[in-house]
Design an enzyme around this catalytic site. Structure first.
Site, PDB file in Angstrom:
ATOM      1  N   ASP A  96      23.584  18.391  -2.475  1.00 38.13           N
ATOM      2  CA  ASP A  96      23.481  17.993  -1.237  1.00 38.13           C
ATOM      3  C   ASP A  96      23.452  18.714  -0.139  1.00 38.13           C
ATOM      4  O   ASP A  96      22.980  20.158  -0.643  1.00 38.13           O
ATOM      5  CB  ASP A  96      25.081  17.654  -1.619  1.00 38.13           C
ATOM      6  CG  ASP A  96      25.623  17.213  -2.595  1.00 38.13           C
ATOM      7  OD1 ASP A  96      24.591  15.306  -2.746  1.00 38.13           O
ATOM      8  OD2 ASP A  96      26.296  17.076  -3.232  1.00 38.13           O
TER       9      ASP A  96
ATOM     10  N   GLU B 289      27.381   4.050  -3.513  1.00 40.59           N
ATOM     11  CA  GLU B 289      27.459   4.724  -5.003  1.00 40.59           C
ATOM     12  C   GLU B 289      28.600   5.633  -4.023  1.00 40.59           C
ATOM     13  O   GLU B 289      28.489   5.920  -2.670  1.00 40.59           O
ATOM     14  CB  GLU B 289      26.031   6.000  -4.300  1.00 40.59           C
ATOM     15  CG  GLU B 289      24.795   5.914  -4.860  1.00 40.59           C
ATOM     16  CD  GLU B 289      23.644   6.237  -4.540  1.00 40.59           C
ATOM     17  OE1 GLU B 289      23.993   7.408  -4.466  1.00 40.59           O
ATOM     18  OE2 GLU B 289      22.465   5.853  -5.054  1.00 40.59           O
TER      19      GLU B 289
END
Length: 277
Positions: free
Chosen positions: A70, A59
């Site tokens: 994140d 990815e």
């Protein structure tokens, strides 16, 4: 029409790669790295190294200035990439070159806003032309995804949605029915990052997703950092997704790309051994 068959092959390559891993009696290993980190060229080299050293799929992250999923490790890498001037064209270049070098499926993981601003049709067309297999969209609600899903389907791109332990069973069924490629199961509530234990929530979530709709493979991410954890997750998931641990290997060698690539290679090999136990 030849072009259409080729594009279809990229999504089919993703499906076939996951199926091949299952036929081998193991989970697939999925690596993640933001484009442009530590540089555009360095990121391409790292993604290629990951695929050559044991990852089945990669990815490529599209760095974002305001991430919601994140954790601090990937935020640091995104900041480095953004300060270096990374653009969507660099993300697409990373996809193109990593796929061309290895023949492996490469996806883009991105928040919706950059695609919306770039233009969904333009992004999908360029991602398909780069050999991309699809997109992972962690913040795009399935109820608002019709435009993207239609566009992705026209370009034969997989649309991967993210589910979490908090997702209700009826929503799991809705998300799985709308997606393609695989389902990204977040192992716990929280942001990305390595953890000492992946926990039981991940296994329970995979069981619930399969009970809701077993049409797609289920890959688990958030928290896996070593071979032992990869083996633990591989026991119940179709794929093991690792991101922060790879990023950290490069962050540990800020002034020596070759040392960073060697560390990435070592981790990929350890994780690949883990999913094969």
């Amino acid at each position: 029409m030849a072009g259409s068959t080729e594009l279809s092959g990229q999504r089919a390559l993703l499906t076939g790669t996951l199926a091949a891993a299952r036929e081998e009696g193991r989970a697939a290993l999925v690596g993640y790295l933001p484009a442009g980190f530590p540089t555009v060229e360095g990121g391409i080299a790292a993604c290629t190294e990951m695929l050559r050293s044991g990852c089945d799929i990669v990815e490529v992250g599209l760095p974002h200035s305001d991430p919601v999923l994140d954790g601090p490790v990937i935020q640091t890498a995104d900041d480095i990439a953004l300060r270096g001037g990374v653009r969507i064209v660099d993300v697409l270049r990373t996809v193109r070159e990593a796929h061309a070098a290895t023949g492996a499926p490469v996806l883009v993981m991105t928040y919706w806003n950059p695609i919306d601003r770039y233009g969904p049709e333009r992004f999908a067309a360029e991602l398909a032309a780069a050999g991309g297999a699809g997109c992972i969209l962690p913040d795009l609600p399935v109820e608002e995804a019709d435009l993207w899903r239609k566009t992705a389907e026209e370009h034969q791109l997989a649309t991967v949605f993210v589910v979490a332990p908090s997702s209700r069973d009826e929503r799991l069924a809705k998300i799985t029915a709308a997606g393609s490629g695989f389902v990204y199961a977040a192992s716990l509530m929280g942001v990305t990052g390595t953890r000492k234990s992946v926990g039981r929530e991940a296994e329970a979530l995979v069981t619930r997703v399969r009970a809701a709709d077993d049409r797609l493979p289920v890959c688990v991410g958030l928290g896996v950092s070593d071979g032992e954890q990869a083996a633990e997750v591989a026991r119940f998931a179709d794929g093991v997704i690792v991101g922060s641990a790879f990023v950290k290997r490069l962050l540990d060698h800020p002034d020596d790309l070759q040392a960073g690539l060697a560390a990435v290679r070592e981790l990929a090999q350890e994780l690949a051994d883990g999913v094969r136990r």
